[in-house]
Scaffold this motif. Structure first.
Motif, PDB file in Angstrom:
ATOM      1  N   ILE A  76      43.283  32.449  37.120  1.00  0.00           N
ATOM      2  CA  ILE A  76      43.316  32.487  38.449  1.00  0.00           C
ATOM      3  C   ILE A  76      42.163  31.953  39.253  1.00  0.00           C
ATOM      4  O   ILE A  76      40.989  31.606  38.784  1.00  0.00           O
ATOM      5  CB  ILE A  76      43.066  34.059  38.696  1.00  0.00           C
ATOM      6  CG1 ILE A  76      43.156  34.741  40.033  1.00  0.00           C
ATOM      7  CG2 ILE A  76      42.001  34.698  38.037  1.00  0.00           C
ATOM      8  CD1 ILE A  76      43.437  35.968  40.268  1.00  0.00           C
ATOM      9  N   SER A  77      42.351  31.536  40.381  1.00  0.00           N
ATOM     10  CA  SER A  77      41.222  30.785  41.156  1.00  0.00           C
ATOM     11  C   SER A  77      41.532  31.261  42.716  1.00  0.00           C
ATOM     12  O   SER A  77      42.599  31.565  43.241  1.00  0.00           O
ATOM     13  CB  SER A  77      41.377  29.311  40.994  1.00  0.00           C
ATOM     14  OG  SER A  77      42.530  28.744  41.548  1.00  0.00           O
ATOM     15  N   GLY A  78      40.456  31.390  43.602  1.00  0.00           N
ATOM     16  CA  GLY A  78      40.444  31.642  44.734  1.00  0.00           C
ATOM     17  C   GLY A  78      39.306  30.625  45.666  1.00  0.00           C
ATOM     18  O   GLY A  78      38.412  29.930  44.966  1.00  0.00           O
ATOM     19  N   TYR A  98      34.186  34.343  58.075  1.00  0.00           N
ATOM     20  CA  TYR A  98      34.664  34.355  56.772  1.00  0.00           C
ATOM     21  C   TYR A  98      35.808  34.811  56.315  1.00  0.00           C
ATOM     22  O   TYR A  98      36.198  36.032  57.049  1.00  0.00           O
ATOM     23  CB  TYR A  98      33.650  35.200  55.846  1.00  0.00           C
ATOM     24  CG  TYR A  98      32.246  34.655  55.909  1.00  0.00           C
ATOM     25  CD1 TYR A  98      31.579  33.659  54.896  1.00  0.00           C
ATOM     26  CD2 TYR A  98      31.469  34.916  56.769  1.00  0.00           C
ATOM     27  CE1 TYR A  98      30.356  33.203  54.943  1.00  0.00           C
ATOM     28  CE2 TYR A  98      30.011  34.687  56.941  1.00  0.00           C
ATOM     29  CZ  TYR A  98      29.483  33.823  55.889  1.00  0.00           C
ATOM     30  OH  TYR A  98      28.103  33.140  55.804  1.00  0.00           O
ATOM     31  N   SER A  99      36.776  34.397  55.504  1.00  0.00           N
ATOM     32  CA  SER A  99      38.019  35.216  55.246  1.00  0.00           C
ATOM     33  C   SER A  99      38.460  34.680  53.798  1.00  0.00           C
ATOM     34  O   SER A  99      38.124  33.405  53.486  1.00  0.00           O
ATOM     35  CB  SER A  99      39.376  34.729  56.045  1.00  0.00           C
ATOM     36  OG  SER A  99      39.501  33.487  56.035  1.00  0.00           O
ATOM     37  N   SER A 104      45.078  31.792  43.844  1.00  0.00           N
ATOM     38  CA  SER A 104      46.053  30.795  43.356  1.00  0.00           C
ATOM     39  C   SER A 104      46.174  31.326  41.554  1.00  0.00           C
ATOM     40  O   SER A 104      44.916  31.380  41.126  1.00  0.00           O
ATOM     41  CB  SER A 104      45.905  29.700  43.247  1.00  0.00           C
ATOM     42  OG  SER A 104      45.725  29.243  44.634  1.00  0.00           O
ATOM     43  N   ILE A 105      47.088  31.284  41.217  1.00  0.00           N
ATOM     44  CA  ILE A 105      47.521  31.849  39.772  1.00  0.00           C
ATOM     45  C   ILE A 105      48.473  30.888  38.932  1.00  0.00           C
ATOM     46  O   ILE A 105      49.525  30.659  39.514  1.00  0.00           O
ATOM     47  CB  ILE A 105      48.220  33.326  39.803  1.00  0.00           C
ATOM     48  CG1 ILE A 105      47.111  34.260  40.471  1.00  0.00           C
ATOM     49  CG2 ILE A 105      48.090  33.845  38.176  1.00  0.00           C
ATOM     50  CD1 ILE A 105      47.820  35.828  40.588  1.00  0.00           C
ATOM     51  N   SER A 106      47.801  30.504  37.930  1.00  0.00           N
ATOM     52  CA  SER A 106      48.502  29.518  36.900  1.00  0.00           C
ATOM     53  C   SER A 106      49.154  30.143  35.679  1.00  0.00           C
ATOM     54  O   SER A 106      48.203  30.987  35.050  1.00  0.00           O
ATOM     55  CB  SER A 106      47.699  28.261  36.672  1.00  0.00           C
ATOM     56  OG  SER A 106      48.303  27.294  35.862  1.00  0.00           O
ATOM     57  N   LEU A 148      43.332  41.347  41.828  1.00  0.00           N
ATOM     58  CA  LEU A 148      44.325  41.542  42.646  1.00  0.00           C
ATOM     59  C   LEU A 148      44.057  43.075  43.043  1.00  0.00           C
ATOM     60  O   LEU A 148      44.939  43.451  44.110  1.00  0.00           O
ATOM     61  CB  LEU A 148      45.743  41.319  42.274  1.00  0.00           C
ATOM     62  CG  LEU A 148      45.912  39.910  42.049  1.00  0.00           C
ATOM     63  CD1 LEU A 148      47.325  39.618  41.235  1.00  0.00           C
ATOM     64  CD2 LEU A 148      45.738  38.893  42.968  1.00  0.00           C
ATOM     65  N   GLY A 149      43.368  43.707  42.541  1.00  0.00           N
ATOM     66  CA  GLY A 149      43.304  45.296  42.881  1.00  0.00           C
ATOM     67  C   GLY A 149      44.754  46.089  42.727  1.00  0.00           C
ATOM     68  O   GLY A 149      45.260  45.749  41.858  1.00  0.00           O
ATOM     69  N   GLY A 150      44.493  46.965  43.624  1.00  0.00           N
ATOM     70  CA  GLY A 150      45.645  47.875  43.635  1.00  0.00           C
ATOM     71  C   GLY A 150      47.186  47.295  43.944  1.00  0.00           C
ATOM     72  O   GLY A 150      48.061  47.714  43.338  1.00  0.00           O
ATOM     73  N   GLU A 151      47.146  46.263  44.809  1.00  0.00           N
ATOM     74  CA  GLU A 151      48.342  45.660  45.329  1.00  0.00           C
ATOM     75  C   GLU A 151      49.012  44.841  44.204  1.00  0.00           C
ATOM     76  O   GLU A 151      50.266  45.092  43.808  1.00  0.00           O
ATOM     77  CB  GLU A 151      48.130  44.926  46.528  1.00  0.00           C
ATOM     78  CG  GLU A 151      47.725  45.766  47.899  1.00  0.00           C
ATOM     79  CD  GLU A 151      47.712  44.905  49.126  1.00  0.00           C
ATOM     80  OE1 GLU A 151      48.277  43.786  48.878  1.00  0.00           O
ATOM     81  OE2 GLU A 151      47.310  45.569  49.916  1.00  0.00           O
TER      82      GLU A 151
END
Length: 189
Positions: A76-78, A98-99, A104-106, A148-151
């Motif tokens: 995972i990368s962000g 900031y946002s 991105s997940i491989s 990703l937390g709860g979602e």
């Protein structure tokens, strides 16, 4: 079963260029290994790890209620979007707005028919159906659960099914690119 795991390690290395690490029997299809995030960061930092992955919360149109990939390695990368403004007579920049972008997940691994040792047609058909969904679904994996937390909702952005050498017709490698998805409520005033 140990012969299958050894072959998978070797096949993964020849297909993707690195040998993954196995965590607590994660090559076992009968168990869904779900290590805690702290154990992952402490013990396995910078190692590709066999971590089973489950897709759930699929629409009623999907044949199964879940799609399970027992032989997978996930990354995972962000990144963030930051507006930088240069100011006269000041060194550096002023950072604002900031946002956090989508993650991105491989996901790499193998579709395997380990029961009949034939072409994994059922898994490939189910994956095609998953790819063609016009909605997000839930990703369950020890690493992505931390970010990703709860979602935990994702969409498949693209995929690749590399060729297999050496006559292993019951194994098909995959490389799936996913992106996180958030639910927003738009209120019109």
């Amino acid at each position: 079963m140990s012969t299958l795991i050894y072959d998978l390690d070797q096949l993964y290395e020849s297909t993707f260029g690195i040998r993954p690490f196995r965590v607590n029997g994660s090559g076992n299809t009968n168990k869904f290994t779900h290590a805690s995030g702290s154990a992952l960061t402490t013990n396995y930092l910078n190692k590709e790890i066999w971590l089973p992955t489950k897709f759930t919360a699929l629409p009623n149109t999907f044949e199964k209620q879940q799609f399970f990939l027992p032989y997978s390695v996930i990354k995972i990368s962000g990144k963030k979007t930051i507006v930088k403004t240069a100011m006269a007579e000041r060194s550096g920049t002023v950072k604002e707005l900031y946002s956090t972008d989508d993650y991105s997940i491989s996901l790499k691994g193998f579709f395997i028919d380990d029961k009949n040792r034939t072409w994994p047609e059922a898994d490939l058909k189910a994956f095609r159906e998953l790819f063609e969904l016009q909605s997000a679904f839930v990703l369950n994996n020890a690493l992505t659960d931390v970010f990703l937390g709860g979602e935990k909702r994702v969409v498949i952005e693209s995929f690749d099914l590399p060729e297999v050498e050496g006559g292993r017709k019951h194994i098909r490698p995959f490389d799936i690119q996913l992106e996180s998805d958030s639910i927003f409520t738009l209120e019109v005033a």
